[in-house]
Design a protein around this motif. Sequence first.
Motif, PDB file in Angstrom:
ATOM      1  N   LYS A  75       0.784  -0.983   0.078  1.00  0.00           N
ATOM      2  CA  LYS A  75      -0.132  -0.096  -0.039  1.00  0.00           C
ATOM      3  C   LYS A  75       0.826   1.168  -0.111  1.00  0.00           C
ATOM      4  O   LYS A  75       0.640   2.230  -0.778  1.00  0.00           O
ATOM      5  CB  LYS A  75      -1.009  -0.018   1.222  1.00  0.00           C
ATOM      6  CG  LYS A  75      -1.879   1.238   1.361  1.00  0.00           C
ATOM      7  CD  LYS A  75      -2.783   1.138   2.553  1.00  0.00           C
ATOM      8  CE  LYS A  75      -3.754   2.299   2.591  1.00  0.00           C
ATOM      9  NZ  LYS A  75      -4.612   2.545   3.603  1.00  0.00           N
ATOM     10  N   ARG A  76       1.879   0.952   0.571  1.00  0.00           N
ATOM     11  CA  ARG A  76       2.661   2.405   0.946  1.00  0.00           C
ATOM     12  C   ARG A  76       3.281   2.636  -0.412  1.00  0.00           C
ATOM     13  O   ARG A  76       3.767   3.728  -1.122  1.00  0.00           O
ATOM     14  CB  ARG A  76       3.965   2.033   1.932  1.00  0.00           C
ATOM     15  CG  ARG A  76       3.540   2.229   3.436  1.00  0.00           C
ATOM     16  CD  ARG A  76       2.598   3.509   3.856  1.00  0.00           C
ATOM     17  NE  ARG A  76       3.595   4.446   3.735  1.00  0.00           N
ATOM     18  CZ  ARG A  76       3.357   6.071   3.633  1.00  0.00           C
ATOM     19  NH1 ARG A  76       2.044   6.246   3.668  1.00  0.00           N
ATOM     20  NH2 ARG A  76       4.079   6.735   3.579  1.00  0.00           N
ATOM     21  N   ARG A  89       1.655   9.764  -5.005  1.00  0.00           N
ATOM     22  CA  ARG A  89       2.244  11.196  -4.450  1.00  0.00           C
ATOM     23  C   ARG A  89       3.206  11.615  -5.515  1.00  0.00           C
ATOM     24  O   ARG A  89       3.357  12.763  -5.799  1.00  0.00           O
ATOM     25  CB  ARG A  89       2.789  11.241  -3.220  1.00  0.00           C
ATOM     26  CG  ARG A  89       1.895  10.573  -2.062  1.00  0.00           C
ATOM     27  CD  ARG A  89       0.472  11.679  -1.922  1.00  0.00           C
ATOM     28  NE  ARG A  89       0.811  13.035  -1.944  1.00  0.00           N
ATOM     29  CZ  ARG A  89      -0.217  13.864  -2.598  1.00  0.00           C
ATOM     30  NH1 ARG A  89      -1.485  13.497  -2.808  1.00  0.00           N
ATOM     31  NH2 ARG A  89       0.193  15.218  -2.662  1.00  0.00           N
ATOM     32  N   ARG A 121       2.109   2.048  -3.448  1.00  0.00           N
ATOM     33  CA  ARG A 121       0.913   2.550  -3.979  1.00  0.00           C
ATOM     34  C   ARG A 121       0.766   4.082  -3.829  1.00  0.00           C
ATOM     35  O   ARG A 121       0.663   4.801  -4.860  1.00  0.00           O
ATOM     36  CB  ARG A 121      -0.353   1.773  -4.006  1.00  0.00           C
ATOM     37  CG  ARG A 121      -0.419   0.415  -4.704  1.00  0.00           C
ATOM     38  CD  ARG A 121      -1.872   0.058  -4.616  1.00  0.00           C
ATOM     39  NE  ARG A 121      -2.498   0.074  -3.387  1.00  0.00           N
ATOM     40  CZ  ARG A 121      -2.581  -0.937  -2.500  1.00  0.00           C
ATOM     41  NH1 ARG A 121      -2.095  -2.023  -2.943  1.00  0.00           N
ATOM     42  NH2 ARG A 121      -3.108  -0.773  -1.224  1.00  0.00           N
ATOM     43  N   GLN A 122       0.809   4.254  -2.760  1.00  0.00           N
ATOM     44  CA  GLN A 122       0.879   5.659  -2.187  1.00  0.00           C
ATOM     45  C   GLN A 122       1.903   6.364  -2.616  1.00  0.00           C
ATOM     46  O   GLN A 122       1.591   7.578  -3.027  1.00  0.00           O
ATOM     47  CB  GLN A 122       0.461   5.961  -0.899  1.00  0.00           C
ATOM     48  CG  GLN A 122      -0.940   5.194  -0.248  1.00  0.00           C
ATOM     49  CD  GLN A 122      -0.775   5.160   1.532  1.00  0.00           C
ATOM     50  OE1 GLN A 122       0.335   5.093   1.947  1.00  0.00           O
ATOM     51  NE2 GLN A 122      -2.075   5.539   2.165  1.00  0.00           N
TER      52      GLN A 122
END
Length: 93
Positions: free
Chosen positions: A9-10, A17, A12-13
């Motif tokens: 998830k990190r 960003r 993807r984030q």
Amino acid sequence: MANTEQSKKRARQSEARYAVNKARRSRIRTFVRKVEEAIASGNVEAAAAALKAAQPELARGVTKGVLHKNTASRKVSRLASRVKAMSAPVAAE
């Protein structure tokens, strides 16, 4: 390579960003380039208008974390002094 759900998830984030920040940086550079081009053309009114449009963009870059506060301040200051120098000889005449 990310193994856990959290690390995936990190990742993807981070990609999302990166894309947003890249677009913001590009937009800021475009506004600064327009000021540079107006200064190069010698058009005082166009340069002043372009600077007025670029200042909020640089400030927005600071609030969004794309630029450091002092970096944006330095860029605005240097552009403003160049625009001011363009109009100074005209006012003297």
